[in-house]
Design a protein around this motif. Structure first.
Motif, PDB file in Angstrom:
ATOM      1  N   VAL A   1       0.968  -1.229  -0.024  1.00 27.32           N
ATOM      2  CA  VAL A   1       0.086   0.173  -0.112  1.00 27.32           C
ATOM      3  C   VAL A   1       0.760   1.503  -0.147  1.00 27.32           C
ATOM      4  CG1 VAL A   1      -1.700   1.324   1.413  1.00 27.32           C
ATOM      5  CG2 VAL A   1      -1.742  -1.134   1.158  1.00 27.32           C
ATOM      6  N   LEU A   2       1.940   1.280   0.918  1.00 25.41           N
ATOM      7  CA  LEU A   2       2.647   2.343   0.997  1.00 25.41           C
ATOM      8  C   LEU A   2       3.596   2.479  -0.328  1.00 25.41           C
ATOM      9  CD1 LEU A   2       4.323   2.225   4.499  1.00 25.41           C
ATOM     10  CD2 LEU A   2       2.920   4.087   3.824  1.00 25.41           C
ATOM     11  N   GLY A   3       3.849   1.418  -0.926  1.00 24.59           N
ATOM     12  CA  GLY A   3       4.537   1.484  -2.305  1.00 24.59           C
ATOM     13  C   GLY A   3       3.697   2.121  -3.236  1.00 24.59           C
ATOM     14  N   GLN A   4       2.320   1.844  -3.176  1.00 22.89           N
ATOM     15  CA  GLN A   4       1.496   2.308  -4.303  1.00 22.89           C
ATOM     16  C   GLN A   4       1.089   3.847  -3.836  1.00 22.89           C
ATOM     17  OE1 GLN A   4       0.174   1.412  -7.233  1.00 22.89           O
ATOM     18  NE2 GLN A   4      -1.146   3.007  -7.332  1.00 22.89           N
ATOM     19  N   VAL A   5       0.974   4.217  -2.769  1.00 22.06           N
ATOM     20  CA  VAL A   5       0.932   5.760  -2.256  1.00 22.06           C
ATOM     21  C   VAL A   5       2.093   6.490  -2.820  1.00 22.06           C
ATOM     22  CG1 VAL A   5       0.660   7.189  -0.447  1.00 22.06           C
ATOM     23  CG2 VAL A   5      -0.667   5.201  -0.391  1.00 22.06           C
ATOM     24  N   GLY A   6       3.112   6.050  -2.467  1.00 22.80           N
ATOM     25  CA  GLY A   6       4.513   6.791  -2.773  1.00 22.80           C
ATOM     26  C   GLY A   6       4.492   6.981  -4.606  1.00 22.80           C
ATOM     27  N   PHE A   7       4.099   5.887  -5.324  1.00 22.95           N
ATOM     28  CA  PHE A   7       4.077   5.866  -6.781  1.00 22.95           C
ATOM     29  C   PHE A   7       2.969   7.222  -7.180  1.00 22.95           C
ATOM     30  CE2 PHE A   7       1.786   4.298 -10.553  1.00 22.95           C
ATOM     31  CZ  PHE A   7       2.479   4.601 -11.274  1.00 22.95           C
TER      32      PHE A   7
ATOM     33  N   ASP B   1      -9.795 -23.762  -6.532  1.00 22.96           N
ATOM     34  CA  ASP B   1      -9.835 -22.753  -5.558  1.00 22.96           C
ATOM     35  C   ASP B   1      -8.242 -22.302  -5.105  1.00 22.96           C
ATOM     36  OD1 ASP B   1     -12.614 -22.471  -5.135  1.00 22.96           O
ATOM     37  OD2 ASP B   1     -12.829 -24.063  -4.169  1.00 22.96           O
ATOM     38  N   LEU B   2      -7.469 -23.320  -5.216  1.00 27.07           N
ATOM     39  CA  LEU B   2      -5.980 -23.007  -4.979  1.00 27.07           C
ATOM     40  C   LEU B   2      -5.431 -22.295  -6.063  1.00 27.07           C
ATOM     41  CD1 LEU B   2      -4.043 -23.796  -2.505  1.00 27.07           C
ATOM     42  CD2 LEU B   2      -3.170 -25.541  -3.993  1.00 27.07           C
ATOM     43  N   ASN B   3      -5.911 -22.666  -7.248  1.00 32.88           N
ATOM     44  CA  ASN B   3      -5.436 -21.634  -8.535  1.00 32.88           C
ATOM     45  C   ASN B   3      -5.647 -20.119  -8.146  1.00 32.88           C
ATOM     46  OD1 ASN B   3      -3.945 -22.475 -10.662  1.00 32.88           O
ATOM     47  ND2 ASN B   3      -5.527 -22.887 -11.918  1.00 32.88           N
ATOM     48  N   VAL B   4      -6.923 -20.116  -7.894  1.00 31.66           N
ATOM     49  CA  VAL B   4      -7.132 -18.538  -7.818  1.00 31.66           C
ATOM     50  C   VAL B   4      -6.385 -17.866  -6.718  1.00 31.66           C
ATOM     51  CG1 VAL B   4      -9.185 -17.098  -6.636  1.00 31.66           C
ATOM     52  CG2 VAL B   4      -9.699 -18.947  -8.448  1.00 31.66           C
ATOM     53  N   LEU B   5      -6.257 -18.692  -5.564  1.00 32.27           N
ATOM     54  CA  LEU B   5      -5.347 -18.125  -4.413  1.00 32.27           C
ATOM     55  C   LEU B   5      -3.868 -17.884  -5.007  1.00 32.27           C
ATOM     56  CD1 LEU B   5      -6.305 -18.303  -1.383  1.00 32.27           C
ATOM     57  CD2 LEU B   5      -4.854 -19.941  -1.166  1.00 32.27           C
ATOM     58  N   ASP B   6      -3.322 -18.919  -5.900  1.00 31.93           N
ATOM     59  CA  ASP B   6      -1.981 -18.804  -6.177  1.00 31.93           C
ATOM     60  C   ASP B   6      -1.962 -17.616  -7.116  1.00 31.93           C
ATOM     61  OD1 ASP B   6      -1.045 -20.992  -5.233  1.00 31.93           O
ATOM     62  OD2 ASP B   6      -1.336 -22.104  -6.891  1.00 31.93           O
ATOM     63  N   TYR B   7      -2.978 -17.252  -8.213  1.00 28.18           N
ATOM     64  CA  TYR B   7      -2.770 -16.327  -9.218  1.00 28.18           C
ATOM     65  C   TYR B   7      -3.361 -14.967  -8.867  1.00 28.18           C
ATOM     66  CZ  TYR B   7       0.207 -19.322 -12.057  1.00 28.18           C
ATOM     67  OH  TYR B   7       1.243 -19.928 -12.837  1.00 28.18           O
ATOM     68  N   ASP B   8      -4.926 -15.152  -8.769  1.00 23.78           N
ATOM     69  CA  ASP B   8      -5.560 -14.025  -8.640  1.00 23.78           C
ATOM     70  C   ASP B   8      -5.638 -13.343  -7.570  1.00 23.78           C
ATOM     71  OD1 ASP B   8      -6.179 -15.147 -11.215  1.00 23.78           O
ATOM     72  OD2 ASP B   8      -8.055 -15.889 -10.339  1.00 23.78           O
ATOM     73  N   ILE B   9      -5.681 -13.747  -6.305  1.00 28.32           N
ATOM     74  CA  ILE B   9      -5.988 -13.036  -5.044  1.00 28.32           C
ATOM     75  C   ILE B   9      -4.704 -11.930  -4.865  1.00 28.32           C
ATOM     76  CG2 ILE B   9      -6.374 -12.964  -2.532  1.00 28.32           C
ATOM     77  CD1 ILE B   9      -8.247 -15.268  -2.942  1.00 28.32           C
ATOM     78  N   PRO B  10      -3.547 -12.206  -4.831  1.00 29.42           N
ATOM     79  CA  PRO B  10      -2.625 -11.326  -4.404  1.00 29.42           C
ATOM     80  C   PRO B  10      -2.708 -10.013  -5.074  1.00 29.42           C
ATOM     81  CG  PRO B  10      -1.528 -13.225  -5.321  1.00 29.42           C
ATOM     82  CD  PRO B  10      -3.079 -13.549  -5.159  1.00 29.42           C
ATOM     83  N   PHE B  11      -2.861 -10.205  -6.702  1.00 29.77           N
ATOM     84  CA  PHE B  11      -3.023  -8.875  -7.334  1.00 29.77           C
ATOM     85  C   PHE B  11      -4.255  -8.364  -7.410  1.00 29.77           C
ATOM     86  CE2 PHE B  11       0.778 -11.396  -9.263  1.00 29.77           C
ATOM     87  CZ  PHE B  11       1.900 -10.446  -9.338  1.00 29.77           C
ATOM     88  N   ALA B  12      -5.122  -8.889  -7.226  1.00 30.77           N
ATOM     89  CA  ALA B  12      -6.596  -8.355  -6.999  1.00 30.77           C
ATOM     90  C   ALA B  12      -6.666  -7.482  -5.942  1.00 30.77           C
ATOM     91  CB  ALA B  12      -7.607  -9.538  -6.782  1.00 30.77           C
ATOM     92  N   PHE B  13      -5.863  -8.032  -4.916  1.00 32.38           N
ATOM     93  CA  PHE B  13      -5.601  -7.076  -3.428  1.00 32.38           C
ATOM     94  C   PHE B  13      -5.083  -5.749  -3.868  1.00 32.38           C
ATOM     95  CE2 PHE B  13      -6.228 -10.079   0.123  1.00 32.38           C
ATOM     96  CZ  PHE B  13      -6.762  -9.068   0.926  1.00 32.38           C
ATOM     97  N   ILE B  14      -3.822  -5.764  -4.622  1.00 36.21           N
ATOM     98  CA  ILE B  14      -3.070  -4.689  -4.799  1.00 36.21           C
ATOM     99  C   ILE B  14      -4.020  -3.763  -6.096  1.00 36.21           C
ATOM    100  CG2 ILE B  14      -1.420  -5.082  -6.682  1.00 36.21           C
ATOM    101  CD1 ILE B  14      -0.801  -3.268  -3.448  1.00 36.21           C
ATOM    102  N   PHE B  15      -4.710  -4.440  -7.026  1.00 32.78           N
ATOM    103  CA  PHE B  15      -5.509  -3.672  -7.976  1.00 32.78           C
ATOM    104  C   PHE B  15      -6.553  -3.057  -7.504  1.00 32.78           C
ATOM    105  CE2 PHE B  15      -3.510  -6.485 -11.394  1.00 32.78           C
ATOM    106  CZ  PHE B  15      -2.363  -5.683 -11.740  1.00 32.78           C
ATOM    107  N   VAL B  16      -6.814  -3.312  -6.095  1.00 36.83           N
ATOM    108  CA  VAL B  16      -8.188  -2.625  -5.722  1.00 36.83           C
ATOM    109  C   VAL B  16      -7.366  -1.319  -4.837  1.00 36.83           C
ATOM    110  CG1 VAL B  16      -9.709  -2.637  -3.717  1.00 36.83           C
ATOM    111  CG2 VAL B  16      -9.491  -4.522  -5.316  1.00 36.83           C
ATOM    112  N   VAL B  17      -6.493  -1.736  -4.439  1.00 39.89           N
ATOM    113  CA  VAL B  17      -5.511  -0.591  -3.446  1.00 39.89           C
ATOM    114  C   VAL B  17      -5.330   0.744  -4.352  1.00 39.89           C
ATOM    115  CG1 VAL B  17      -3.470   0.138  -2.079  1.00 39.89           C
ATOM    116  CG2 VAL B  17      -4.894  -1.900  -1.577  1.00 39.89           C
ATOM    117  N   ALA B  18      -4.661   0.248  -5.612  1.00 37.08           N
ATOM    118  CA  ALA B  18      -3.925   1.162  -6.483  1.00 37.08           C
ATOM    119  C   ALA B  18      -4.924   2.185  -7.104  1.00 37.08           C
ATOM    120  CB  ALA B  18      -3.383   0.186  -7.666  1.00 37.08           C
TER     121      ALA B  18
END
Length: 1460
Positions: free
Chosen positions: A899-905, A994-1011
């Motif tokens: 989040v701080l990285g995104q705010v800084g950007f 479900d594990l595939n979603v956890l591997d690929y989708d969720i981490p970037f979905a988190f930051i693509f909401v914050v960004a």
């Protein structure tokens, strides 16, 4: 302009019939007349009480023509507006433009509206007259040599297209069923609420996705349930999709293209190319609109800078901006929706193609593609196609966007753009190695994932054996090592993406700096506000392609890998239909005829499995097939079925076939479903089949009667019950030829006797039966006996004939008799008496069986079924899944770092653009200083974005590791009841998708909401700073956006959750079919299974379809709301006087305002994606909290290492129930198994024998009472300490994929020498010594390449290696012939002479030489004594023995007496 008498006010000549202006006017008047009639008919139809609407879809030519007309109308209306604002000299020319525009708009509507018959005729006549009059006018102008406008030339083809449309419209007279009648008086929700509204949606409803309103409204009022989900639209049905694909596939195969690469892709392209043209047109419009927006910024800043500001110009600019945004929004939404809809059709087609293929796959093909792999082709590869077309269209349209943006840059800054574009090209080229690395990572990841899922599937299916042997840790390590390999490639891919992100964000910064330097050096354009902000806006438009194109390449590469895998599978070896001649209808005297038959499972081996088979079976004959283990008995039945590849010879079968496999195959569903097997219910025949198969008592004992749900693979049934349900299925099928593969192996002697007499002899008396059996006692009853040895029929004839001939058959009978006569308790005389008693009792027993007249329970009794509906959360579950994700992964620090990285950007990005806006207004500031400071600030921002990408990747990897570890631990520690009541597909869905979603989708979905949230905040701050008034509208728009978002999410969440429960049945059904494919083909029910699967695929697809439609519904509305903010900002910039705001700030404000819609949509899309994806966390977390079974080791209560030294087992008031409130299965059993004794446990099927074993191994915990072994209460010690000290040969012999060594010794604690000794003792040494790889010889999935008897011998080998003091045989000899049985009993007697041996058996000879016999009946201990004492009285045991003799009636018994 001279307005002449007799002239027209907009024509500058007198009324002249040949003048161009008059002709144009006349043409317009005719069109206006048609237009009025058209709208009158349309309105009349709508307001009438009942009117007819055609539900048929418009063809793509109509849509293409409508799009062309729409574009033409926009141009005319735009020109009219410009003429009006400019106050053109030709006075009323804008009126003519507006009239033309309205006519073209009306033509668009007429092309798209589905109206009544009269509307259709009127529209067709209008199009014809328009086309002919327009063409005539233009031809006349050209023939007179007059000049014609370029625009008139461009619109001419559109007129001709209308001519084609009118012909097609009149030609396609709709069928009566294509009409549906609706009226305004009808209720809003039709009688059939499940009907998909898209089928009847009007043009505007389709355009705005309003057809989704009823479903979203319902979802907002209450959580949606599967009953609320509409059915799939007919054109989206899986059957249609597969039919189209199949035709294209067959056409390509017939062209001889099997050798060419990827036929699947070519077939898909052939079928779906046309429907993607419209999608491509939408993508094209969107691209043009997006690229035009920076030019609008240039126009606005120029307007703010100009000295002579004309409000009309300002409003015209605003109108153009509004038009562009509307075109961008609608075209993008419909492109996304159409691409995913088409993708869904491809997905359905390939899922069905893969399923259909497995129904046709040969034995060789099945060896190459395990059940788990086939499920993976469906669950992962075909599923991926849903997004494929979206990525494909993104790829080419973004490439075009890049090229058009380059043209815009050249237009704005000229030659100064060249250095920057060269740099941008280099950045683009750098994507290629990234794409290759990602492709490699993806391929390797998929291979590793396949391996893990195959292992997981096999382990879950064999969990009972793993728990009995206490091998959980070893098999868990096996899955974890597969996951480690998978994780290695996942980490590599995610960190490569992180570096790629840094590169994508760096490139616009560096490129813009280089372009500014180029402008300054070459003086190609002034560095003013309009130039600088247009360049920045254009580069922002270019940054999207630069960022997304590599992802699109990566996605297309993934899809390519999937295409290859599906292609290889679909091209694999199929069962040859012409292997056997089947005459289904006509009856001949010969039911089965095999001449000179040679058959081999493996075509590479020189020696066939079956050799020189000559066999003729007449109609109505009963033929028994017997022989030692591995003789080829089951293979003979497979040869009749056509399942084993034929090397030479002929096979003819007359009539329909029913098949009962050796390893029982039971479907998930009710007992009734399994017996009826798709046939209609006929009560008399149904009850007769149940009684013939001795199922009536069992069904009455079940809480729900024959509506009792069976767990996956019949987990909640005993082996005998499963086998009898299979037999009942065959009897009810009423076939002509019955192939029974050792059906009596899993039942006790009495039940076997009842089954043979009541089922084979009575129910099937007029049928042809081929019975593979080890029960020698039934051989005298059959018409013919085949004796097989080493793949050949060595003897053939009647019972007496074969006995006279001696040799192999006599040995077999003698072995049986030897097994029977090892009775230390009785003299020959008493045995003779016993035989007589047996004969006397035989008739009485059969009469008793016939007297059972109880009606079979068919009503649904209240109570809990074993296999429950899959759990799912309902409604909004708050932040819990998000917090679970972060708490389980301990990722709070990484999240805040991201989040701080995104705010800084964002802060540095805003600072750099503000510097430009501010710096332009300082006259003394040099270009070098302006560009230098901007470059430094921008480069710092790229550093922050790299930090953000790396921390996000690490957060995702940490979470993947934590969740996988928690999930695997929980599943392996789950009690056996969990596996009995949970279909394997449910666990596998969580372990795969479900594990595939956890591997690929969720981490970037988190930051693509914050960004975007941070970017949105920054944009609003900048806009408010420049024009504070905009904040009022902006906040209202944000509030409305939040309301719309929540309204949408109420339904979207439930749609995704329901989708989670519809996907598992698709996978379960595929896995189930894979296991029972031989039975399915034998019964000829392939089509029924195919139809059922189509319904499951449709049920799953409709949720994908509705989820995407709902997503486009919400985004369209959010875009509209955010566009209001943008238009307000633009309006304020027009109305504010010159000099009030610096031009630089105008550019800054508008450049942020233009990103507002895109940022908000990005935020909404990813917020919704995250909300939907987080359901996977919820589903995995659900299984992470399964109540665990007791610990493996209890510190402080570990038994001595020498325990049990004696092997005494003491049962004290043992009561067992499988779950709270369920009835007791064992009802207070007390007795002692003394050390070193052999205890036989007998009883009817369902008496509690297997439950006693489960209690001994603590697969189920006592409700009360206890079991003591050598004085230690087993419930007080750890499970591993207990199970490692007990040995078992389980009821169903289980082998694992791997080699012989790992199957005998999974823990790797024994030497090869010890293994060879064990193999020698269990009669397998000779067989394995002849194999080329000896102990490393392969064992396929579930040990399919070994016979059931051989698998049982492997299980014996395992216990010989362990050498424990207590040995349990759970119906261990049920699948082997008497000779092998006798050998096993001898080995056990010799090797385990000083051990306590507990034997659960169906064959009386197996337990009759025991020291003690325990007799169970309905969970009660009826008798426990020495067999000799029990035989002397009229005991329950003596009755069981008598029944056994009764079943050995006729010649078999007489022969036994002679032998004695």
């Amino acid at each position: 302009m001279a307005v002449l008498i007799g002239g027209l006010p907009w024509c500058d000549v007198e009324l002249n019939l040949s003048s161009k202006c008059f002709q144009r006017t006349a043409l317009d008047l005719v069109n206006l007349l048609f237009l009025c009639f058209f709208y009158l008919l349309l309105i009349a139809g709508c307001v009438s009480k009942r009117f007819t609407v055609r539900s048929r879809k418009k063809g793509w030519i109509f849509v293409a023509a409508a799009l062309c007309c729409a574009v033409t109308s926009i141009i005319y209306l735009g020109a009219g507006l410009k003429n009006l604002i400019d106050g053109a000299d030709d006075g009323l020319s804008w009126v003519a433009c507006f009239v033309e525009g309205i006519i073209w708009v009306s033509l668009t509507v007429s092309l798209l509206v589905n109206g009544s018959k009269w509307i259709k005729i009127l529209a067709s006549v209008w199009w014809v007259s328009f086309a002919l009059l327009d063409s005539a006018a233009k031809i006349e102008i050209l023939s007179l040599g007059k000049s014609i406008r370029m625009f008139d030339i461009i619109t001419w083809p559109i007129s001709l297209l209308l001519l084609l449309c009118s012909w097609m419209n009149l030609k396609s007279s709709p069928e009566p069923q294509e009409y549906i009648t609706t009226g305004l008086s009808d209720p809003l929700l039709s009688e059939n609420p499940k009907k998909n509204r898209l089928a009847t949606a009007g043009f505007f409803s389709f355009l705005s996705f309003s057809w989704m309103n009823p479903l979203l409204s319902l979802g907002f009022k209450k959580p949606l349930t599967p009953d609320d989900i509409p059915s799939v639209v007919p054109e989206d049905e899986a059957e249609l999709a597969y039919t189209k694909f199949s035709k294209a596939w067959d056409a390509l195969l017939s062209e001889g293209g099997a050798k060419e690469r990827n036929l699947v892709f070519r077939a898909v392209a052939k079928v779906y190319f046309k429907e993607n043209i419209l999608t491509a047109v939408c993508a094209l419009f969107r691209t043009i609109a997006v690229v035009s927006l920076p030019l609008m910024l240039y126009v606005f800043v120029d307007y703010a800078n100009s000295d002579h500001r004309d409000l009309r110009t300002g409003f015209f600019n605003l109108a153009c901006l509004v038009t562009l945004k509307i075109v961008e929004s609608l075209s993008m939404r419909h492109w996304y929706f159409a691409a995913r809809r088409s993708g869904m059709r491809i997905r359905s087609a390939l899922m069905v193609a893969a399923y259909r293929k497995q129904l046709k796959l040969s034995s060789l093909g099945r060896k190459r593609h395990s059940s788990g792999e086939i499920v993976n082709y469906i669950a992962v590869d075909a599923y991926r196609m849903g997004e494929f077309l979206w990525w494909f269209h993104s790829g080419w349209s973004l490439t075009l966007q890049l090229l058009l943006s380059t043209a815009v840059l050249f237009g704005v800054v000229g030659a100064g753009a060249v250095p920057g574009l060269i740099l941008l090209l280099l950045c683009g080229l750098l994507n290629l190695p990234f794409a290759k690395m990602l492709q490699n990572c993806q391929t390797q990841f998929m291979i590793a994932q396949d391996r893990r899922l195959r292992s997981t599937s096999e382990i879950l299916n064999s969990m009972k054996v793993i728990k009995l042997q206490s091998w959980e840790e070893e098999f868990k390590k096996q899955i974890e090592s597969c996951r480690d390999e998978e994780f290695k490639w996942l980490a590599k891919a995610q960190l490569t993406k992180a570096f790629g992100t840094f590169l994508y964000w760096m490139s616009p910064t560096i490129v813009s700096s280089v372009i500014f330097v180029g402008c300054a050096l070459l003086n190609s354009a002034p560095l003013n506000a309009s130039t600088i902000f247009t360049v920045l806006a254009t580069l922002r438009v270019m940054s999207e392609p630069v960022r997304v194109i590599p992802e699109a390449i990566s996605a297309v590469i993934q899809v390519n890998v999937s295409f290859d895998r599906i292609n290889n599978f679909l091209l694999d070896d199929e069962l040859k239909i012409d292997e056997i001649e089947r005459s289904g209808m006509e009856k001949s005297e010969t039911a089965v005829d095999i001449q000179e038959g040679n058959f081999g499972w493996d075509p590479e081996t020189k020696i066939p499995t079956l050799r020189n088979i000559n066999l003729e079976i007449k109609n109505g004959q009963k033929v028994a097939v017997c022989g030692p283990v591995g003789a080829g008995k089951s293979s003979l039945l497979h040869a009749v079925l056509g399942e084993i590849p034929k090397v030479s010879g002929t096979v003819k079968v007359s009539g329909s076939i029913a098949y009962v496999s050796q390893t029982s195959w039971i479907q998930s569903g009710t007992i009734r479903d399994n017996i009826l097997y798709g046939k209609p219910m006929e009560t008399r025949r149904y009850n007769a089949a149940i009684k013939a198969c001795a199922l009536d008592k069992d069904i009455n004992d079940f809480g729900h009667g024959d509506l009792t749900e069976i767990g996956q693979r019949g987990l909640n049934l005993s082996g005998g019950q499963k086998q009898r349900i299979q037999l009942a299925r065959a009897v009810y099928a009423d076939a002509d030829v019955y192939l029974l593969d050792d059906p009596f192996s899993a039942v006790d002697a009495h039940t076997a006797g009842v089954l043979f007499h009541k089922c084979v002899e009575d129910s099937l008396r007029e049928k042809t039966v081929i019975l593979v059996t080890h029960q020698v006692e039934f051989l005298s009853e059959v018409d013919q006996i085949l004796v097989m040895e080493e793949g050949r029929i060595t003897q053939l004839g009647k019972y007496e004939e074969l006995l006279m001939m001696g040799t192999a058959f006599k040995q077999l009978v003698n072995a049986h008799n030897d097994a029977v006569t090892v009775l230390p308790l009785a003299s020959n005389e008493s045995l003779g008496d016993l035989t007589k008693v047996g004969r006397d009792r035989e008739i009485g027993n059969i009469k008793v069986v016939e007297k059972i007249e109880e009606e079979i329970t068919t009503t649904n009794v209240p109570g809990a079924q074993l296999t429950q509906e899959e759990e799912k959360e309902a409604g909004y579950v708050g932040l819990k899944p998000f917090l679970d994700y972060l708490n389980v992964s301990r990722g709070w620090f990484l999240l805040w770092s991201s989040v701080l990285g995104q705010v800084g950007f964002v802060v540095f990005q805003a600072a750099s653009t503000y510097w430009l806006a501010y710096g332009i207004g300082i006259p003394k500031l040099t270009a070098t200083m302006l560009i230098g400071v901007y470059s430094v600030i921008s480069t710092l921002s790229a550093g922050f974005v790299y930090a953000r990408a790396v921390t996000t990747a690490h957060l995702g990897l940490k979470a993947s590791k934590a969740f996988f570890s928690g999930f695997t631990n929980a599943v392996f520690k789950a009690p056996m009841l969990f596996f009995d009541s949970t279909p394997v597909g449910r666990i596998l869905t969580r372990a795969s998708s479900d594990l595939n979603v956890l591997d690929y989708d969720i981490p970037f979905a988190f930051i693509f909401v914050v960004a975007p949230a941070v970017e949105l905040t920054a944009a609003l701050i900048v806009m408010t700073y420049v024009t504070w008034q905009v904040i009022i509208i902006a906040l209202l728009a944000l509030a409305a956006t939040k309301v719309v978002q929540e309204y949408y999410l109420a339904s979207a969440r439930e749609l995704i959750r329901i989708n989670g429960t519809t996907k598992a049945p698709v996978m379960n059904y595929a896995a189930e079919t894979s296991l029972g494919v031989v039975t399915i083909r034998a019964f000829g029910t392939v089509e029924r299974f195919y139809k059922n699967y189509l319904n499951l695929v449709d049920a799953d697809a409709v949720l994908f379809f509705l989820s995407n439609a709902a997503m486009e519904w919400v985004i369209l509305r959010i875009e509209t709301l955010q566009n209001v903010t943008l238009f307000t900002c633009a309006l304020l910039l027009i109305l504010i006087p010159k000099g009030y705001i610096a031009p630089g700030l105008v550019g800054l404000s508008l450049s942020y305002a233009l990103t507002l819609t895109q940022t908000q949509v990005f935020l909404t899309r990813w917020y919704c994606t995250l909300s939907n994806s987080i359901i996977s966390v919820e589903r995995i977390k659900q299984y992470m909290s399964i109540p665990a079974e007791p610990p493996a080791v209890v510190d402080g209560k570990r038994p001595p290492s020498s325990w049990p030294s004696n092997g005494t087992i003491h049962l004290q008031e043992l009561k067992i129930r499988y779950r709270p409130n369920a009835p007791l299965v064992l009802k207070g059993i007390s007795c002692t198994f003394r050390e070193g004794t052999r205890v036989g446990v007998v009883g009817r099927t369902g008496s509690g024998k297997s439950t006693l074993i489960s209690a001994l191994f603590r697969l189920v915990e006592p409700a009360s009472g206890c079991i003591l072994i050598d004085g230690i209460d087993i419930s007080k010690i750890g499970l591993k300490d207990l199970r490692m000290k007990l040995s078992i040969i389980p009821q169903e012999p289980t082998l694992f994929r791997g080699c012989i060594r790992t199957n005998l010794d999974p823990l790797g604690v024994y030497s090869d020498d010890e293994i060879w000794k064990a193999l020698e003792k269990c009669q397998l040494k000779a067989t394995i010594s002849n194999l080329p790889n000896k102990l490393d010889s392969s064992v396929s999935d579930e040990g399919e390449n070994w016979s059931v008897g051989q698998r049982q011998l492997f299980c014996l080998g395992r216990v010989l290696l362990k050498r424990n003091k207590i040995l349990v045989l759970d119906e261990a000899t049920a699948s082997i012939d008497s000779a092998t049985d006798a050998i096993i009993q001898r080995i056990i007697r010799e090797e385990f002479a000083d051990c306590t041996v507990v034997t659960v058996a169906h064959r009386v000879p197996t337990v009759i030489d025991s020291d003690m016999v325990m007799v169970l009946s309905f969970g009660d201990l009826v008798e426990y004594n020495e067999p000799s004492k029990l035989m002397e009285t009229d005991s329950y045991f003596s009755k069981l023995v008598a029944e056994y003799w009764a079943s050995c009636r006729g010649n078999s018994s007489q022969n036994l007496q002679v032998h004695i």
